[in-house]
Design an enzyme around this catalytic site. Structure first.
Site, PDB file in Angstrom:
ATOM      1  N   LYS A 126     -15.029   2.149 -21.134  1.00  0.00           N
ATOM      2  CA  LYS A 126     -15.905   1.251 -21.461  1.00  0.00           C
ATOM      3  C   LYS A 126     -16.542   1.658 -22.140  1.00  0.00           C
ATOM      4  O   LYS A 126     -17.668   0.846 -23.254  1.00  0.00           O
ATOM      5  CB  LYS A 126     -15.965   0.970 -20.177  1.00  0.00           C
ATOM      6  CG  LYS A 126     -15.553   0.649 -18.881  1.00  0.00           C
ATOM      7  CD  LYS A 126     -16.214   0.475 -18.376  1.00  0.00           C
ATOM      8  CE  LYS A 126     -15.484  -0.312 -16.670  1.00  0.00           C
ATOM      9  NZ  LYS A 126     -14.335   0.106 -16.179  1.00  0.00           N
ATOM     10  N   GLU A 148     -24.132  -5.249 -15.240  1.00  0.00           N
ATOM     11  CA  GLU A 148     -24.090  -5.983 -13.621  1.00  0.00           C
ATOM     12  C   GLU A 148     -22.839  -4.264 -13.874  1.00  0.00           C
ATOM     13  O   GLU A 148     -21.938  -3.482 -14.914  1.00  0.00           O
ATOM     14  CB  GLU A 148     -22.954  -7.235 -13.303  1.00  0.00           C
ATOM     15  CG  GLU A 148     -21.273  -7.045 -13.812  1.00  0.00           C
ATOM     16  CD  GLU A 148     -21.599  -7.199 -15.658  1.00  0.00           C
ATOM     17  OE1 GLU A 148     -22.133  -7.063 -16.401  1.00  0.00           O
ATOM     18  OE2 GLU A 148     -20.242  -6.141 -15.634  1.00  0.00           O
ATOM     19  N   SER A 414      -6.573   4.825 -19.583  1.00  0.00           N
ATOM     20  CA  SER A 414      -7.643   3.997 -19.771  1.00  0.00           C
ATOM     21  C   SER A 414      -9.235   5.143 -19.478  1.00  0.00           C
ATOM     22  O   SER A 414      -9.935   4.285 -19.803  1.00  0.00           O
ATOM     23  CB  SER A 414      -7.626   2.492 -18.376  1.00  0.00           C
ATOM     24  OG  SER A 414      -7.646   3.300 -17.660  1.00  0.00           O
TER      25      SER A 414
END
Ligand SMILES: *Cc1c(COP(=O)(O)O)cnc(C)c1O
Length: 433
Positions: A126, A148, A414
């Site tokens: 991310k 968010e 990930s």
């Protein structure tokens, strides 16, 4: 005008009715695939074949137009890319390694390679997106960044990027999620972000997106909205794909350097779809490389039991974008379930809907138990605790290995699983501590 029943996002700020007559005609599969090979997506309307676009109230259009102008100007600008890659190298820790998973290869009877996004700063892919978007925000002259967050991972990554680059940061988070993810709330606060509890709507991720959009509409000049996955109205799915594509570019080069060949298959987990599109993008034109996306199969195929929008969803509009959604016959978005908070989203990025429709990527659902079993195997065989999200990809690799022994399989790992310890204590470790 009544809002589209499938989209509660913009109700209170005037979502124009989604008219099914506006639903784009899908070209046939061969045309979609041929355009994919020409890198023709998204088109000028922000469409990935029939999917994507912009389904937003008038009030958001100027902000999205301004963002689009910034994207056109900076996302391929050498000076911008140099600044981005300098942060990726010096602060995020890129390139992340490609690890030959010898233990899993032996166990599963295939050659397994792990692309180690778990080793990126803040523990997952991310951060690639957050640092890129915060850099873009500065270029666009924004004075603050908002985001968010559901499980808190995107909030933490954005708070970290804002601290690094000197931008004030506000993160909207559902009150329910704040309770469930208390450690991440603390991390965001330590990193200097203001965390705004959202007590409206479902008090989880969807309500948090609504609040962030409301904030953005009230000050589209001074505020930059940093969206966390390859979803939302155009140009967000494109921005996130471009910023995450570094994963696949690196992995492709590393496979060639370390093995002399491309992989036979590349697999990744799919929530909103950002790590998967980041890994797949570099391989889309390599038709000999099989691409497999793994969604959260949860507890079963029934509505409400999973978060597998591609496997079980139907077309509709959610949060500004036409894609596949988990909705009932009346277009009401359904509650989702997954043991992994990061995959627990009722929609999916429009580019994945296209890749599936064009037949370039196959998507399967992996259930909670199968993902947790793969996590345990990775811990034992590799000395790596993967995120539960990433363990869905590992389970997919195991399925592939069993169906096609001996294949060379690239797995997008990930993120790391440290954040998942409370869940693992309730599940895999139950009764053991
Ligand atoms: C958030 C998250 C995901 C899911 O998001 P995508 O946008 O689908 O990539 C997957 N893995 C990890 C570790 C995450 O934190």
């Amino acid at each position: 005008m009544a809002p589209h029943p499938g989209d509660e996002t913009f109700n209170e700020i005037g979502q124009p009715r989604f008219d099914m007559k506006l639903e784009p005609q899908a070209p046939d599969k061969e045309t979609l695939l041929a355009n994919l090979m020409k890198d023709a997506y998204p088109d000028a309307q922000g469409r990935f074949g029939p999917f994507g676009g912009r389904y937003v109230p008038e009030t958001l259009v100027p902000a999205l137009d301004r963002l689009q102008a910034g994207v056109d100007r900076y996302l391929r600008d050498p000076a911008f890319l140099e600044a981005f890659h300098a942060e990726l190298a010096g602060w995020v820790g890129r390139p992340t390694p490609l690890t030959h998973a010898r233990g899993l290869s032996r166990r599963w009877g295939a050659e397994i390679w792990l692309k180690r996004e778990d080793l990126a700063h803040t523990g997952a892919h991310k951060i690639n997106n957050s640092v890129g978007q915060v850099l873009l925000a500065k270029k666009l002259g924004a004075k603050r960044v908002i985001a968010e967050t559901g499980a808190g991972q995107h909030g933490v990554a954005t708070a970290a990027a804002c601290a690094r680059l000197g931008m004030p940061c506000t993160v909207y988070m559902g009150a329910v999620d704040m309770e469930r993810q208390a450690p991440n709330v603390g991390r965001m606060k330590l990193l200097g972000a203001t965390v705004m509890p959202v007590t409206s709507g479902d008090r989880t991720l969807r309500a948090a997106v609504d609040e962030a959009l409301r904030d953005w509409v009230s000050d589209p000049d001074g505020t930059y909205y940093c969206l966390g996955s390859a979803i939302g109205p155009h140009p967000y799915p494109y921005i996130v794909r471009e910023l995450q594509a570094v994963i696949g570019r690196e992995a492709r080069e590393q496979m060639l350097a370390q093995t002399g060949r491309l992989p036979d298959a590349a697999v990744a987990c799919v929530g909103g779809g950002s790590n998967a599109i980041g890994l797949f993008h570099a391989f889309v034109k390599d038709r000999e490389v099989e691409l497999l996306g793994l969604e959260a199969g949860g507890q079963g195929s029934g509505l409400g039991q999973n978060a597998a929008s591609l496997s079980y969803g139907t077309p509709g509009v959610l949060q500004g974008c036409y894609s596949l959604l988990l909705q009932d016959a009346d277009g009401q978005i359904q509650e989702t379930h997954s043991v992994s908070a990061g995959l627990d989203y009722p929609g999916v990025g429009p580019e994945h809907a296209l890749l599936m429709t064009a037949g370039r990527v196959r998507y399967e659902a992996v259930g909670d138990d199968e993902a947790l079993a793969a996590l345990a195997e990775c811990c034992a065989a590799e000395g790596i605790l993967p995120a539960i999200e990433s363990s869905h990809a590992l389970a997919g690799a195991k399925r592939l290995a069993q169906a096609q022994p001996g294949k060379r399989i690239l797995v997008g790992l990930s993120g790391r699983g440290d954040k998942d310890m409370p869940t693992l204590q309730r599940t895999l470790l139950k009764g053991q501590l």
